[in-house]
Design a protein around this motif. Sequence first.
Motif, PDB file in Angstrom:
ATOM      1  N   PRO A 143       0.819  -1.227   0.000  1.00 25.95           N
ATOM      2  CA  PRO A 143       0.000   0.000   0.000  1.00 25.95           C
ATOM      3  C   PRO A 143       0.848   1.270   0.000  1.00 25.95           C
ATOM      4  CG  PRO A 143      -0.838  -1.575   1.612  1.00 25.95           C
ATOM      5  CD  PRO A 143       0.471  -2.122   1.099  1.00 25.95           C
ATOM      6  N   ASP A 144       0.377   2.279  -0.756  1.00 25.17           N
ATOM      7  CA  ASP A 144       1.104   3.544  -0.871  1.00 25.17           C
ATOM      8  C   ASP A 144       1.395   4.182   0.489  1.00 25.17           C
ATOM      9  OD1 ASP A 144       1.212   3.319  -3.601  1.00 25.17           O
ATOM     10  OD2 ASP A 144      -0.471   4.680  -3.974  1.00 25.17           O
ATOM     11  N   GLU A 145       0.449   4.065   1.434  1.00 27.98           N
ATOM     12  CA  GLU A 145       0.652   4.673   2.759  1.00 27.98           C
ATOM     13  C   GLU A 145       1.898   4.094   3.431  1.00 27.98           C
ATOM     14  OE1 GLU A 145      -2.651   2.601   2.634  1.00 27.98           O
ATOM     15  OE2 GLU A 145      -2.801   4.118   1.064  1.00 27.98           O
ATOM     16  N   TYR A 146       2.081   2.786   3.294  1.00 30.28           N
ATOM     17  CA  TYR A 146       3.252   2.151   3.907  1.00 30.28           C
ATOM     18  C   TYR A 146       4.532   2.626   3.211  1.00 30.28           C
ATOM     19  CZ  TYR A 146       6.474  -1.243   5.819  1.00 30.28           C
ATOM     20  OH  TYR A 146       7.537  -1.822   6.447  1.00 30.28           O
ATOM     21  N   LEU A 147       4.491   2.691   1.877  1.00 33.27           N
ATOM     22  CA  LEU A 147       5.678   3.128   1.135  1.00 33.27           C
ATOM     23  C   LEU A 147       6.055   4.559   1.494  1.00 33.27           C
ATOM     24  CD1 LEU A 147       4.964   1.627  -2.390  1.00 33.27           C
ATOM     25  CD2 LEU A 147       6.647   0.849  -0.718  1.00 33.27           C
ATOM     26  N   LYS A 148       5.051   5.424   1.621  1.00 29.71           N
ATOM     27  CA  LYS A 148       5.323   6.826   1.939  1.00 29.71           C
ATOM     28  C   LYS A 148       5.838   6.994   3.360  1.00 29.71           C
ATOM     29  CE  LYS A 148       1.983   8.557  -1.352  1.00 29.71           C
ATOM     30  NZ  LYS A 148       0.621   9.035  -1.538  1.00 29.71           N
ATOM     31  N   SER A 149       5.513   6.024   4.237  1.00 26.85           N
ATOM     32  CA  SER A 149       5.939   6.136   5.630  1.00 26.85           C
ATOM     33  C   SER A 149       7.375   5.654   5.835  1.00 26.85           C
ATOM     34  CB  SER A 149       4.996   5.344   6.542  1.00 26.85           C
ATOM     35  OG  SER A 149       5.198   3.953   6.371  1.00 26.85           O
ATOM     36  N   SER A 150       7.980   5.083   4.798  1.00 22.24           N
ATOM     37  CA  SER A 150       9.359   4.605   4.917  1.00 22.24           C
ATOM     38  C   SER A 150      10.276   5.783   5.210  1.00 22.24           C
ATOM     39  CB  SER A 150       9.802   3.927   3.615  1.00 22.24           C
ATOM     40  OG  SER A 150       9.032   2.793   3.366  1.00 22.24           O
ATOM     41  N   SER A 151      11.023   5.675   6.270  1.00 22.75           N
ATOM     42  CA  SER A 151      11.862   6.773   6.720  1.00 22.75           C
ATOM     43  C   SER A 151      13.308   6.591   6.264  1.00 22.75           C
ATOM     44  CB  SER A 151      11.808   6.848   8.245  1.00 22.75           C
ATOM     45  OG  SER A 151      12.852   7.629   8.738  1.00 22.75           O
ATOM     46  N   THR A 152      13.785   7.539   5.473  1.00 23.57           N
ATOM     47  CA  THR A 152      15.188   7.521   5.066  1.00 23.57           C
ATOM     48  C   THR A 152      16.078   7.688   6.293  1.00 23.57           C
ATOM     49  OG1 THR A 152      14.689   8.368   2.864  1.00 23.57           O
ATOM     50  CG2 THR A 152      16.934   8.676   3.651  1.00 23.57           C
ATOM     51  N   GLU A 153      15.647   8.533   7.255  1.00 23.16           N
ATOM     52  CA  GLU A 153      16.460   8.788   8.448  1.00 23.16           C
ATOM     53  C   GLU A 153      16.705   7.493   9.219  1.00 23.16           C
ATOM     54  OE1 GLU A 153      13.669  10.741   7.638  1.00 23.16           O
ATOM     55  OE2 GLU A 153      15.061  12.133   6.674  1.00 23.16           O
ATOM     56  N   LYS A 154      15.674   6.677   9.389  1.00 25.32           N
ATOM     57  CA  LYS A 154      15.825   5.414  10.109  1.00 25.32           C
ATOM     58  C   LYS A 154      16.780   4.488   9.345  1.00 25.32           C
ATOM     59  CE  LYS A 154      12.489   2.794  12.415  1.00 25.32           C
ATOM     60  NZ  LYS A 154      11.210   2.081  12.426  1.00 25.32           N
ATOM     61  N   ARG A 155      16.662   4.499   8.036  1.00 24.16           N
ATOM     62  CA  ARG A 155      17.529   3.651   7.214  1.00 24.16           C
ATOM     63  C   ARG A 155      18.984   4.118   7.255  1.00 24.16           C
ATOM     64  NH1 ARG A 155      13.279   2.731   2.319  1.00 24.16           N
ATOM     65  NH2 ARG A 155      12.402   0.805   3.136  1.00 24.16           N
ATOM     66  N   VAL A 156      19.218   5.417   7.402  1.00 20.75           N
ATOM     67  CA  VAL A 156      20.594   5.916   7.484  1.00 20.75           C
ATOM     68  C   VAL A 156      21.311   5.241   8.649  1.00 20.75           C
ATOM     69  CG1 VAL A 156      22.063   7.924   7.982  1.00 20.75           C
ATOM     70  CG2 VAL A 156      20.173   8.149   6.369  1.00 20.75           C
ATOM     71  N   ALA A 157      20.662   5.191   9.798  1.00 18.39           N
ATOM     72  CA  ALA A 157      21.274   4.571  10.978  1.00 18.39           C
ATOM     73  C   ALA A 157      21.536   3.084  10.724  1.00 18.39           C
ATOM     74  CB  ALA A 157      20.375   4.755  12.196  1.00 18.39           C
ATOM     75  N   GLN A 158      20.589   2.393  10.110  1.00 17.27           N
ATOM     76  CA  GLN A 158      20.756   0.965   9.826  1.00 17.27           C
ATOM     77  C   GLN A 158      21.921   0.727   8.877  1.00 17.27           C
ATOM     78  OE1 GLN A 158      16.810   0.239   8.320  1.00 17.27           O
ATOM     79  NE2 GLN A 158      16.031  -0.412  10.316  1.00 17.27           N
ATOM     80  N   TRP A 159      22.001   1.520   7.795  1.00 19.16           N
ATOM     81  CA  TRP A 159      23.064   1.315   6.808  1.00 19.16           C
ATOM     82  C   TRP A 159      24.412   1.786   7.339  1.00 19.16           C
ATOM     83  CZ3 TRP A 159      22.689  -2.390   3.740  1.00 19.16           C
ATOM     84  CH2 TRP A 159      21.446  -2.763   3.231  1.00 19.16           C
ATOM     85  N   ARG A 160      24.425   2.810   8.171  1.00 19.61           N
ATOM     86  CA  ARG A 160      25.684   3.259   8.783  1.00 19.61           C
ATOM     87  C   ARG A 160      26.255   2.122   9.640  1.00 19.61           C
ATOM     88  NH1 ARG A 160      28.145   7.805   9.378  1.00 19.61           N
ATOM     89  NH2 ARG A 160      26.409   9.084   8.696  1.00 19.61           N
ATOM     90  N   GLU A 161      25.408   1.483  10.430  1.00 19.39           N
ATOM     91  CA  GLU A 161      25.850   0.369  11.274  1.00 19.39           C
ATOM     92  C   GLU A 161      26.320  -0.807  10.424  1.00 19.39           C
ATOM     93  OE1 GLU A 161      23.780  -2.662  14.399  1.00 19.39           O
ATOM     94  OE2 GLU A 161      23.329  -0.529  14.655  1.00 19.39           O
ATOM     95  N   ALA A 162      25.563  -1.128   9.370  1.00 19.76           N
ATOM     96  CA  ALA A 162      25.943  -2.242   8.485  1.00 19.76           C
ATOM     97  C   ALA A 162      27.311  -1.981   7.853  1.00 19.76           C
ATOM     98  CB  ALA A 162      24.894  -2.430   7.396  1.00 19.76           C
ATOM     99  N   ILE A 163      27.515  -0.766   7.371  1.00 16.19           N
ATOM    100  CA  ILE A 163      28.782  -0.425   6.724  1.00 16.19           C
ATOM    101  C   ILE A 163      29.926  -0.454   7.738  1.00 16.19           C
ATOM    102  CG2 ILE A 163      30.046   1.451   5.591  1.00 16.19           C
ATOM    103  CD1 ILE A 163      27.249   2.198   4.277  1.00 16.19           C
ATOM    104  N   GLU A 164      29.682   0.095   8.915  1.00 16.89           N
ATOM    105  CA  GLU A 164      30.741   0.152   9.933  1.00 16.89           C
ATOM    106  C   GLU A 164      31.175  -1.243  10.383  1.00 16.89           C
ATOM    107  OE1 GLU A 164      31.780   2.279  14.211  1.00 16.89           O
ATOM    108  OE2 GLU A 164      29.811   2.603  13.302  1.00 16.89           O
ATOM    109  N   TYR A 165      30.212  -2.144  10.583  1.00 17.08           N
ATOM    110  CA  TYR A 165      30.527  -3.469  11.124  1.00 17.08           C
ATOM    111  C   TYR A 165      30.567  -4.574  10.060  1.00 17.08           C
ATOM    112  CZ  TYR A 165      29.875  -1.121  15.538  1.00 17.08           C
ATOM    113  OH  TYR A 165      30.006  -0.248  16.585  1.00 17.08           O
TER     114      TYR A 165
END
Length: 173
Positions: free
Chosen positions: A34-56
């Motif tokens: 659903p579009d509502e779910y896609l629009k609610s995806s937060s880039t900010e939350k993903r930044v933290a996840q990908w920063r951790e993945a890249i670091e470790y």
Amino acid sequence: MTTVEIRPATLRDAKTVAEIHTVASQAAYKGIVPDEYLKSSSTEKRVAQWREAIEYCEPQVQVAMDEGKVVGFVGFDRSRDPKSRPTTGEIWALYVLPSHWDKGVGLALWDAARDGLSEEGCTNVTAWVPLRNERAMRFLELAGFKRELTTAKTTPMGAIKLEEIRLKRADLN
């Protein structure tokens, strides 16, 4: 066919990787989620996840560069599936900017992941894909993956449930 350079992601790439993840997910899952779910995806939350993945390095992250700009990424590591063998790798994520779809970027990222998994001693690789994501299914099948029909599962995504299936490539050579 775009000429791309593949390199390991750095911490400076985390924001761009998160932005690509958001934009490409919204394009890939339109009509599936659903579009509502896609629009609610937060880039900010993903930044933290990908920063951790890249670091470790969990998962290992490689980025695709086109004319000095990151246009896609792949995250890969050992399989997260319970009971999987230590020689089984997994594509955790593979996303490319929609402007670079069908230009060889995904294939270059897959090649880099395959090489990285081989170096880690993996002899086969899996990926989980929503059943209705025909583009991803077609891409993986062209890369030699086969559907494992007995693995179908339902995964909650917010208020919805998504049907996923595992695909496997038995030989990384």
